[in-house]
Design a protein around this motif. Structure first.
Motif, PDB file in Angstrom:
ATOM      1  N   ASN A  22       0.855  -1.189   0.000  1.00 61.18           N
ATOM      2  CA  ASN A  22       0.000   0.000   0.000  1.00 61.18           C
ATOM      3  C   ASN A  22       0.896   1.246   0.000  1.00 61.18           C
ATOM      4  OD1 ASN A  22      -1.534   2.270   0.941  1.00 61.18           O
ATOM      5  ND2 ASN A  22      -3.126   0.858   1.590  1.00 61.18           N
TER       6      ASN A  22
ATOM      7  N   CYS B  35      -8.634  -9.154   0.547  1.00 64.40           N
ATOM      8  CA  CYS B  35      -8.066  -7.930   1.130  1.00 64.40           C
ATOM      9  C   CYS B  35      -8.882  -6.670   0.871  1.00 64.40           C
ATOM     10  CB  CYS B  35      -6.636  -7.740   0.636  1.00 64.40           C
ATOM     11  SG  CYS B  35      -5.572  -9.129   1.065  1.00 64.40           S
TER      12      CYS B  35
ATOM     13  N   TYR C  62      -9.170  -4.810  -1.945  1.00 69.77           N
ATOM     14  CA  TYR C  62      -8.638  -3.812  -2.882  1.00 69.77           C
ATOM     15  C   TYR C  62      -9.024  -4.184  -4.312  1.00 69.77           C
ATOM     16  CZ  TYR C  62      -5.712  -1.905   0.842  1.00 69.77           C
ATOM     17  OH  TYR C  62      -5.282  -1.316   2.008  1.00 69.77           O
TER      18      TYR C  62
ATOM     19  N   VAL D 133      -7.949  -3.853  -7.876  1.00 72.69           N
ATOM     20  CA  VAL D 133      -6.754  -3.511  -8.660  1.00 72.69           C
ATOM     21  C   VAL D 133      -6.932  -4.017 -10.087  1.00 72.69           C
ATOM     22  CG1 VAL D 133      -4.233  -3.611  -8.642  1.00 72.69           C
ATOM     23  CG2 VAL D 133      -5.484  -4.179  -6.579  1.00 72.69           C
TER      24      VAL D 133
ATOM     25  N   VAL E  81      -0.968  -0.981  -4.380  1.00 76.42           N
ATOM     26  CA  VAL E  81      -2.314  -0.438  -4.208  1.00 76.42           C
ATOM     27  C   VAL E  81      -2.208   0.867  -3.428  1.00 76.42           C
ATOM     28  CG1 VAL E  81      -3.325  -2.761  -4.137  1.00 76.42           C
ATOM     29  CG2 VAL E  81      -2.760  -1.607  -1.984  1.00 76.42           C
TER      30      VAL E  81
ATOM     31  N   ASP F 137      -4.828   3.644  -0.864  1.00 84.63           N
ATOM     32  CA  ASP F 137      -6.093   3.655  -0.118  1.00 84.63           C
ATOM     33  C   ASP F 137      -7.280   3.884  -1.055  1.00 84.63           C
ATOM     34  OD1 ASP F 137      -4.855   3.091   2.227  1.00 84.63           O
ATOM     35  OD2 ASP F 137      -5.029   5.110   3.100  1.00 84.63           O
TER      36      ASP F 137
ATOM     37  N   ASN G 182      -7.808   2.478  -3.809  1.00 82.99           N
ATOM     38  CA  ASN G 182      -8.253   1.189  -4.371  1.00 82.99           C
ATOM     39  C   ASN G 182      -9.061   0.366  -3.374  1.00 82.99           C
ATOM     40  OD1 ASN G 182      -4.983   1.146  -5.595  1.00 82.99           O
ATOM     41  ND2 ASN G 182      -6.755   1.331  -6.949  1.00 82.99           N
ATOM     42  N   CYS G 183      -9.113   0.822  -2.120  1.00 84.82           N
ATOM     43  CA  CYS G 183      -9.775   0.021  -1.086  1.00 84.82           C
ATOM     44  C   CYS G 183     -11.293   0.180  -1.207  1.00 84.82           C
ATOM     45  CB  CYS G 183      -9.294   0.462   0.293  1.00 84.82           C
ATOM     46  SG  CYS G 183      -9.742  -0.706   1.568  1.00 84.82           S
TER      47      CYS G 183
END
Ligand SMILES: Nc1nc(=O)c2ncn([C@@H]3O[C@H](COP(=O)(O)OP(=O)(O)O[C@H]4O[C@H](CO)[C@@H](O)[C@H](O)[C@H]4O)[C@@H](O)[C@H]3O)c2[nH]1
Ligand SMILES: [Mg+2]
Length: 221
Positions: free
Chosen positions: A39, A123, A125, A127, A156, A158, A160-161
């Motif tokens: 990250n 997780c 994310y 991507v 990644v 934040d 992409n979260c």
């Protein structure tokens, strides 16, 4: 002259190598992908933590010398005492730190697409496949399974979260997402009190030699 590759192709469970007959058990499993996630907002690695029954059983057997299989066999001499050595280990003994990973069990998807799905499911994310960089591939087990694992690197942020991750509950997955700050990553990697996979160790080392200069991180490897 010994030639380790001079093996008669196995029939059934028997093979002949260098004149010696051998038999071997193997387990057929899916190949797999794993992903080192970094990250860039928090300069942390994103790992997963989950309970692994096989890891737990290894710890359980150390505490209880007699294995569950042995218990059902009758008439066998017991070499070691059947006495229990205190309370069995707690479930924590079977929890390991791991890379985000998944089995290659969807034939219509590429390795990159499977890795992308695992990053999202485990997780949280989102991507794009184009952001995945292949690190390398290797045999993840050579004694019993022989299956291949392909390791990817994903950067990644934040932004992409999109969720909490945690795995697919309907598939019985129960996963905790863990952040390991880059600055603490080498101490984490070599702290033997924190059970982890070889993939975590290898990928952290890979990052330190290949990516750390980009982040102007001094390496204490
Ligand atoms: N995660 C991980 N990190 C490593 O560093 C790491 N290093 C090696 N490996 C090996 O990779 C293979 C695949 O990993 P997973 O077990 O995470 O595969 P998934 O497809 O996510 O999940 C499946 O297994 C779950 C648990 O049993 C179920 O609940 C699911 O239903 C089911 O689909 C396993 O052979 C594991 O040994 C790692 N695996
Ligand atoms: Mg997994």
């Amino acid at each position: 002259m010994r030639n380790i590759s001079e093996v008669q192709i196995p029939r059934g469970r028997e093979l002949q190598q260098n004149g010696t007959k051998k038999s071997w058990d193997f387990m057929r499993t899916h190949d797999s992908v794993s992903v080192l996630i970094f990250n860039t907002t928090s300069h942390c690695f994103i790992l997963v933590k989950q309970f692994r029954p096989a890891v737990y059983m290894c710890e359980w057997e150390k505490h209880t010398p007699q294995s569950p299989e042995d218990k059902v066999k009758e008439g066998e001499e017991k070499e070691e005492s059947e006495e229990s050595h205190g309370d069995p280990p707690t479930a924590a003994a079977g929890v390991t730190y791991e890379l985000c990973a998944g089995l290659v069990d969807k034939p219509d998807l590429s390795l990159e697409e499977i890795a992308r799905q695992e990053i999202l499911e485990e997780c949280g994310y989102d991507v794009p496949v184009s952001k995945l960089r292949k690190i390398t591939s290797y045999r993840s087990g050579v004694g019993v399974t022989g299956s291949k694992q392909t390791m990817f690197y994903a950067e990644v942020s934040d932004d992409n979260c999109v969720g909490e991750g945690g795995g697919e509950p309907q598939e019985g997955e129960l996963i905790e997402v863990v952040k390991v700050p880059l600055q603490e990553s080498m101490n984490f990697a070599f702290d033997e009190s924190l059970p982890k996979t070889m993939g975590v160790l290898f990928s952290f080392m890979w990052f330190h030699s290949n990516m750390a200069p980009k982040y102007k991180i001094s390496t204490n490897v």
